[in-house]
Design a protein around this motif. Structure first.
Motif, PDB file in Angstrom:
ATOM      1  N   UNK A  94      33.074  35.758  45.580  1.00 65.68           N
ATOM      2  CA  UNK A  94      32.222  35.699  44.580  1.00 65.68           C
ATOM      3  C   UNK A  94      32.337  34.486  43.543  1.00 65.68           C
ATOM      4  N   UNK A  95      32.055  34.670  42.564  1.00 58.47           N
ATOM      5  CA  UNK A  95      31.888  32.972  41.699  1.00 58.47           C
ATOM      6  C   UNK A  95      32.994  33.285  40.589  1.00 58.47           C
ATOM      7  N   UNK A  96      33.053  31.877  40.085  1.00 60.65           N
ATOM      8  CA  UNK A  96      34.041  32.027  39.010  1.00 60.65           C
ATOM      9  C   UNK A  96      33.557  32.588  37.665  1.00 60.65           C
ATOM     10  N   UNK A  97      34.186  33.450  37.050  1.00 62.70           N
ATOM     11  CA  UNK A  97      33.525  34.178  35.872  1.00 62.70           C
ATOM     12  C   UNK A  97      33.340  33.293  34.642  1.00 62.70           C
ATOM     13  N   UNK A  98      32.196  33.415  33.885  1.00 64.00           N
ATOM     14  CA  UNK A  98      31.959  32.844  32.973  1.00 64.00           C
ATOM     15  C   UNK A  98      33.261  32.867  31.675  1.00 64.00           C
ATOM     16  N   UNK A  99      33.505  34.100  31.865  1.00 65.25           N
ATOM     17  CA  UNK A  99      34.472  34.356  30.667  1.00 65.25           C
ATOM     18  C   UNK A  99      35.809  33.239  30.766  1.00 65.25           C
ATOM     19  N   UNK A 100      35.889  32.726  31.877  1.00 64.09           N
ATOM     20  CA  UNK A 100      37.237  31.835  31.922  1.00 64.09           C
ATOM     21  C   UNK A 100      36.823  30.763  30.844  1.00 64.09           C
ATOM     22  N   UNK A 101      35.594  30.341  30.468  1.00 65.56           N
ATOM     23  CA  UNK A 101      35.345  29.552  29.553  1.00 65.56           C
ATOM     24  C   UNK A 101      35.666  29.983  28.009  1.00 65.56           C
ATOM     25  N   UNK A 102      36.004  31.126  27.853  1.00 69.40           N
ATOM     26  CA  UNK A 102      36.653  31.575  26.576  1.00 69.40           C
ATOM     27  C   UNK A 102      38.281  31.797  26.625  1.00 69.40           C
ATOM     28  N   UNK A 103      38.784  31.176  27.698  1.00 67.35           N
ATOM     29  CA  UNK A 103      40.196  31.258  27.626  1.00 67.35           C
ATOM     30  C   UNK A 103      40.852  30.284  26.546  1.00 67.35           C
ATOM     31  N   UNK A 104      41.514  31.081  25.568  1.00 62.49           N
ATOM     32  CA  UNK A 104      41.932  30.091  24.423  1.00 62.49           C
ATOM     33  C   UNK A 104      43.125  28.790  24.656  1.00 62.49           C
ATOM     34  N   UNK A 105      43.882  29.181  25.698  1.00 59.79           N
ATOM     35  CA  UNK A 105      45.059  28.146  26.085  1.00 59.79           C
ATOM     36  C   UNK A 105      45.071  27.545  27.319  1.00 59.79           C
TER      37      UNK A 105
END
Length: 133
Positions: A94-105
């Motif tokens: 599937x795809x890279x989830x958009x939530x990765x963009x909220x990874x703080x570090x």
């Protein structure tokens, strides 16, 4: 309570699922287990457990390295707290989830040599600086 900080078991012949209990170890900063055979979904508890210490510099801490381990399924749909995320050479779909963009570090993200599809999420632009492969 354990004080385990680093768990390095890469390049062995481990063949199992990654225990969700690893996510309950509050002091764990590095999990490097690439080069094994974990033919299961990456548990959310493990994905979120590895934390980069506040104010940490360099690449020495906050690593989740599961390269070449046969992990199947999708990348967990949650922000990762690790500084380095190595998921290349698995069977992720599937795809890279958009939530990765909220990874703080997150500073380094490897996901090459999987079965990923779709587009790169625009949310990846929220990560600064980050290196993708």
């Amino acid at each position: 309570s354990t004080t385990l900080r680093d768990l390095h078991v890469e390049s062995n012949a481990l063949s199992c699922s990654i225990p969700t209990e690893i996510g309950a170890v509050p002091s764990l900063k590095d999990l490097t287990a690439g080069g094994n055979h974990f033919p299961h979904q990456l548990p959310d508890e493990v994905a979120w457990a590895i934390k980069a210490p506040v104010g940490s510099g360099g690449d020495a801490t906050g690593r989740l390295e599961l390269w070449g381990s046969g992990i199947v399924g999708t990348i967990p749909r949650l922000p990762f707290s690790a500084r380095i995320l190595h998921l290349q050479g698995n069977e992720l779909t599937k795809s890279i989830p958009t939530e990765i963009g909220a990874s703080p570090n997150l500073h380094i993200f490897f996901a090459d040599n999987n079965e990923l599809t779709g587009k790169l999420p625009t949310e990846l632009g929220n990560l600064d600086p980050v290196r993708f492969q």
